[in-house]
Each structure stands twice: as C-alpha cells, then as structure tokens.
Design a protein around this motif. Structure first.
Motif, mmCIF file in Angstrom:
data_model
loop_
_atom_site.group_PDB
_atom_site.id
_atom_site.type_symbol
_atom_site.label_atom_id
_atom_site.label_comp_id
_atom_site.label_asym_id
_atom_site.label_seq_id
_atom_site.Cartn_x
_atom_site.Cartn_y
_atom_site.Cartn_z
ATOM 1 N N LEU A 1 0.836 -1.205 0.000
ATOM 2 C CA LEU A 1 0.000 0.000 0.000
ATOM 3 C C LEU A 1 0.868 1.251 0.000
ATOM 4 C CD1 LEU A 1 -2.649 -1.013 2.685
ATOM 5 C CD2 LEU A 1 -2.895 -1.095 0.195
ATOM 6 N N ASP A 2 0.379 2.315 -0.600
ATOM 7 C CA ASP A 2 1.070 3.597 -0.583
ATOM 8 C C ASP A 2 0.580 4.380 0.642
ATOM 9 O OD1 ASP A 2 2.396 5.934 -1.027
ATOM 10 O OD2 ASP A 2 1.249 6.522 -2.801
ATOM 11 N N GLN B 1 2.490 6.708 2.196
ATOM 12 C CA GLN B 1 3.299 7.925 2.312
ATOM 13 C C GLN B 1 2.393 9.117 2.630
ATOM 14 O OE1 GLN B 1 6.626 7.712 2.030
ATOM 15 N NE2 GLN B 1 6.930 9.866 2.560
ATOM 16 N N TYR C 1 4.339 -5.116 7.690
ATOM 17 C CA TYR C 1 4.627 -3.684 7.550
ATOM 18 C C TYR C 1 4.722 -3.019 8.919
ATOM 19 C CZ TYR C 1 3.965 1.220 6.185
ATOM 20 O OH TYR C 1 4.112 2.572 6.020
#
Length: 202
Positions: A78-79, A81, A123
């Motif tokens: 997943l992004d 940021q 993550y």
C-alpha cells in the motif's frame, strides 16, 4: 486522554501509533486537526479461512467509499506515504456494524497469542523494529494486557523499549513485567507530558 490525543494530532510528523482502545477518540482528534491517517485493524475471525486479513481505512475517504480488506502481506504494497499509521491492536467497536475485528473474549486472546505472527502485519512489525516503541498510559495489570504487550515487545529490539507511566505509583507486578522484557520505565503526569509536547512544537 482526549487532550493528549489532541496534542498528538498537532505533531507535524507522520506518527506510528498502536491503540489498545476500542473507541475512536484518537481518530476523531486526528480528523478534527485534519491530520491524515490510515487505520489498520486485524480481523480476528471465528473461522480460520479469514485469518491474516487486515481492514484498511483512510481518513480522507469520502461518502460512498468503503474500507478495503487486505491480506497480511499485501499491506506492505500500500502507498501509505504522507499518512500517520494507527494500528488497532484490539479492534474497533462500531454501534452500527457487527464485525469479527474485536478481541473481546478469552478465546480471542488465546487465538491472538497463537496466531500473532499472521495477525500483526509485516509492515507494522518492520516499523516497530526500526522505530522502537513507547507505551504511554498502558498498564499490564491483567493477563490479557500482558499478552498484548508481550506480542509487541517481542518484535522490538532490546534497548528500544520504553514505558511512560502517567501515575507515579507502579504496582510491583507491573514493574516486574516491564523489567522482564527490558522495558525502561519513566514516570510523568499527563499534564507534564502535554507541557513538554507543547514546548517541542513551538
């Protein structure tokens, strides 16, 4: 703790937070401050076919958008940021929707202990290994609290484990638990903590 959540929401950096609360007061504080965040909630299924799924919810979702359900490993793709991360280790209670995402019963806690390697996303584990952890106002008084704390601490390198007590009196059992897992304990009133946070933000 609400004022503490509000203070956290003013920090400009992206944060990585574990929440053991069932409520969404932390999320409400972030939304009020317009601080972008993504919430990860591991599904605690009654049947094993759903094991390892993670519900992903972005703070900026508009009406009509829905949460996504990822596998344990897909979270890494997943992004995220620009978002602070809130991992709901015990799930979130919803008055309008029944889900399998709350760790409520004794059997849920035992399932969590047995399956923790496939429950906490990789993550999130990598974040713990890189950043360490600070427990704030978390008291391992009961066995289920110690179980959750142990699951987190075993994924944090030694020397990067800290606990901030918001009262100066720590029962001997809690002290013994923190010492057993190499956690450095610090005592500070919540008002004092908020004072230092405010100074750091000036």
């Amino acid at each position: 703790m609400v004022s503490f959540y509000q203070r956290l929401a003013t920090i400009p950096n992206e944060l990585v937070l574990f929440s053991a609360a069932y409520d969404d007061l932390l999320e409400q504080a972030f939304r009020a401050a317009k601080k972008p965040f993504v919430t990860l909630t591991s599904v605690m299924p009654h049947d094993t076919h759903a094991q390892g799924r993670v519900r992903v919810s972005y703070s900026g979702m508009t009406k009509g958008q829905t949460d996504s359900l990822c596998t344990h490993d897909d979270v890494s793709a997943l992004d995220l940021q620009g978002y602070s991360l809130i991992y709901k280790v015990r799930g979130t209670y919803s008055a309008t929707e029944q889900t399998d995402e709350q760790v409520l019963t004794e059997s849920h806690y035992f399932s969590f202990a047995r399956q923790v390697d496939t429950i906490i996303p990789n993550y999130v584990v990598r974040k713990l290994q890189r950043l360490g952890c600070l427990f704030v106002g978390y008291y391992p008084t009961y066995w289920e609290e110690r179980l959750l704390a142990k699951a987190v601490l075993e994924r944090v390198p030694e020397g990067m484990r800290h606990a901030l007590h918001l009262t100066h009196a720590q029962p001997s059992l809690e002290n013994a638990f923190w010492q057993r897992y190499g956690v450095k304990s610090h005592a500070m009133d919540l008002s004092e903590l908020e004072h230092y946070m405010a100074k750091a933000l000036v």
